[in-house]
Design a protein around this motif. Structure first.
Motif, short mmCIF file in Angstrom:
data_model
loop_
_atom_site.label_atom_id
_atom_site.label_comp_id
_atom_site.label_asym_id
_atom_site.label_seq_id
_atom_site.Cartn_x
_atom_site.Cartn_y
_atom_site.Cartn_z
N ALA A 19 0.84 -1.21 0.00
CA ALA A 19 0.00 0.00 0.00
C ALA A 19 0.87 1.25 0.00
O ALA A 19 0.55 2.25 -0.66
CB ALA A 19 -0.93 -0.01 1.21
N GLY A 20 1.98 1.20 0.74
CA GLY A 20 2.89 2.35 0.75
C GLY A 20 3.51 2.62 -0.60
O GLY A 20 3.64 3.77 -1.03
N VAL A 21 3.89 1.54 -1.31
CA VAL A 21 4.44 1.70 -2.65
C VAL A 21 3.39 2.29 -3.59
O VAL A 21 3.68 3.22 -4.37
CB VAL A 21 4.95 0.35 -3.19
N ILE A 22 2.17 1.77 -3.51
CA ILE A 22 1.09 2.28 -4.36
C ILE A 22 0.84 3.76 -4.10
O ILE A 22 0.68 4.55 -5.03
CB ILE A 22 -0.20 1.46 -4.13
N SER A 23 0.82 4.14 -2.83
CA SER A 23 0.53 5.55 -2.49
C SER A 23 1.65 6.48 -2.93
O SER A 23 1.43 7.68 -3.12
CB SER A 23 0.31 5.69 -0.98
N SER A 24 2.86 5.94 -3.11
CA SER A 24 4.00 6.78 -3.50
C SER A 24 4.05 7.02 -5.01
O SER A 24 4.69 7.98 -5.46
CB SER A 24 5.31 6.12 -3.05
N ILE A 25 3.42 6.15 -5.79
CA ILE A 25 3.56 6.22 -7.25
C ILE A 25 3.11 7.56 -7.83
O ILE A 25 3.86 8.20 -8.58
CB ILE A 25 2.83 5.05 -7.91
N PRO A 26 1.88 8.05 -7.52
CA PRO A 26 1.48 9.34 -8.09
C PRO A 26 2.42 10.48 -7.70
O PRO A 26 2.73 11.34 -8.53
CB PRO A 26 0.07 9.56 -7.51
#
Length: 563
Positions: free
Chosen positions: A533-540
């Motif tokens: 989830a942390g990786v996903i939230s960092s992408i944008p």
């Protein structure tokens, strides 16, 4: 009022109306609410100053104040000590590394906190394995996370001051035989002292209102251990004690106002400090390899937590609990990402939709206001100062009055609650960005359009706005990133995820930051899921930062407005 002024007032009116309603009303309301208490039936009862007298009786407050002062002073002191050598090294090796150094500042705060708490986790954390110490209950862990996120911004401010030193001064110093550290202490350091002081005060404000690392850390350390005044005030509000929460917020508002005044003065300061330089300071340039080594050490500090969270996200459950911790996954799996995209979909939809809508609303409100302020001195220095004051005022102080306002409107726990309130976060910073942009906008364009018979309203929307893409893109990046990583407003104004079964109701508005916080709960802890989830939230954030990498100095360049 002259006709020319009416058009300027007209295009600025939406933003001014929003600012007056959603900032002045809460600031005044907090003091009024602090004079009341709530009975078991939810009714407010006038108690005078009783909430303030409770400061002396509160058994937790002394510890919380100590924590607050530590976050408030330790963070900026550490930031400045480490930002100055990094800024100097960057100036020598070139700004091409600035993009990587700025990554932590653009990652959502909840994600940043999760990265570090995963690293120090006593079950599989690499930091715990190396130190054999459980750092989850240490307040210095919160300071470390604050420094990790704020050091890049402090560095950017100081670096912007260094690169803006006139070349004539640098040539004159070289002609006088000054070089290396001696030139820095005698020439550069005095000239960038306003930027250093600005960074220090801004980081003090950041430390005073630290929230996200405490929100994540409390689930690991337990209640009240890490709390500061900001988190404690929110917790009192969340626990149904709005009067006492308002009293704490009034106290914090006074502190933040004092810091905001200092911040505004330092931002427009032209006063330079003078230092006596000891004879042992070398008068020669340090080798380039040393500057590269300094940048490399800082990059390791910034990038290792980001690598670790990716490492965890790609591991299998067996690899996650291996001792010693595996430095890289032996069997790469994307199961954690699949699970997070499935479970987190309602949160992702809400976050993406609200952040996008708020970005458009912010640009609609801010661009004409900033243009009027920069090109036509609308509002004068008083309005500019108030914008800067709001920029230095954390959103926490607005939650109690605005919650009551949203409850009256009947839009708590809906997208509309977030869409209506998010501009409070984004208007101040984007107005400052666009104000600086329009200060440098060619006036000939407006003059030529007026000669063709256009009034100022048409000039702005038909000529100026289409030519403002570079400034608008920077403002849009900041507006989106602030919205994407927001936590306090969603925590205060929502209580369930988006209802996918009734998509057009727009009910349920918990965001992805809340989702990550829920995953960090000891009850539902999913280490691989938190990491994914942390990786996903960092992408944008990282994608937008990449596209805006050439404009990172927009808001801190010396070409900014005078106050």
């Amino acid at each position: 009022m002259r006709k020319i002024d009416k058009y300027i007032f007209l295009i600025s009116l939406p933003a001014i109306a929003y600012i007056l309603i959603f900032t002045i009303y809460p600031i005044v309301s907090n003091f009024i609410l602090s004079l009341y208490t709530q009975d078991p039936l939810g009714r407010l009862i006038y108690t005078g100053l009783e909430n303030y007298f409770w400061f002396k009786k509160d058994p937790y407050l002394s510890r919380i104040i100590v924590n607050t002062l530590l976050y408030m002073f330790a963070t900026p002191i550490i930031d400045i000590i480490f930002a100055i050598p990094l800024a100097v090294a960057l100036k020598r090796v070139g700004s091409k590394w600035l993009f990587l150094i700025m990554l932590p500042a653009f990652i959502p705060p909840v994600t940043a906190a999760s990265m570090w708490y995963l690293m120090i986790n006593p079950f599989f954390g690499v930091a715990y394995y190396l130190t054999k110490t459980n750092l989850a209950s240490s307040i210095w862990t919160v300071v470390l996370i604050d420094v990790w996120r704020s050091l890049p911004m402090a560095t950017l401010i100081i670096y912007s001051g260094l690169v803006s030193i006139p070349k004539e001064i640098q040539h004159a110093a070289s002609s006088d035989g000054l070089a290396g550290a001696k030139r820095f202490f005698m020439i550069d350091l005095p000239l960038i002292s306003p930027q250093i002081l600005t960074a220090f005060v801004l980081m003090m404000i950041t430390g005073l209102f630290t929230f996200d690392p405490i929100y994540i850390g409390t689930s690991q350390a337990g209640p009240r251990i890490l709390d500061n005044l900001a988190y404690y005030a929110f917790d009192q509000f969340y626990s149904g004690v709005p009067g006492y929460a308002a009293a704490i917020i009034v106290l914090m508002s006074l502190l933040s106002t004092a810091l905001a005044i200092i911040y505004i003065k330092t931002l427009g300061s032209q006063k330079f400090m003078r230092l006596s330089v000891p004879d042992f300071i070398p008068n020669s340039e340090a080798p380039l390899w040393l500057h590269k080594l300094i940048v490399a050490i800082y990059l390791a500090f910034f990038l290792i937590p980001m690598y670790w969270i990716i490492n965890i996200a790609l591991k299998t459950p067996i690899e996650l609990i291996s001792i010693p911790p595996l430095l890289y996954p032996r069997s790469v799996t994307f199961a954690n990402f699949d699970l997070m995209f499935t479970q987190g979909l309602p949160y992702i939809i809400t976050t993406l939709a609200v952040a996008s809508i708020n970005t458009l609303i912010t640009l609609f409100l801010v661009s004409p206001l900033a243009y009027s302020m920069a090109s036509h001195k609308f509002g004068g220095s008083k309005l500019l100062i108030y914008i800067l004051y709001l920029n230095a005022t954390p959103t926490l102080i607005y939650i109690i009055p605005i919650f009551a306002f949203l409850k009256i409107l009947g839009i708590i726990n809906t997208w509309w609650a977030l869409i209506l309130t998010y501009p409070i976060m984004t208007i101040p910073i984007t107005t400052w960005i666009m104000y600086n942009y329009y200060l440098k906008f060619p006036k000939q364009i407006e003059e030529a359009a007026q000669m063709d018979g256009m009034n100022r309203l048409k000039v702005f929307y038909k000529m100026v706005l289409p030519l403002s893409r570079s400034g608008l893109s920077v403002a849009a990046i900041y507006a989106f990133l602030y919205s994407w990583g927001a936590l306090i407003f969603p925590l205060a104004f929502t209580y369930s995820p988006y209802d996918l079964s009734k998509p057009l109701s727009f009910s349920g508005a918990q965001t992805f930051s809340i989702f990550i916080g829920l995953l960090m709960s000891p009850v539902s802890m999913s280490y691989g899921g938190v990491a994914a989830a942390g990786v996903i939230s960092s992408i944008p954030s990282l994608v937008l930062l990449y596209f805006g990498r050439n404009n990172l100095e927009k808001i801190w360049g010396t070409s900014g407005g005078k106050i």
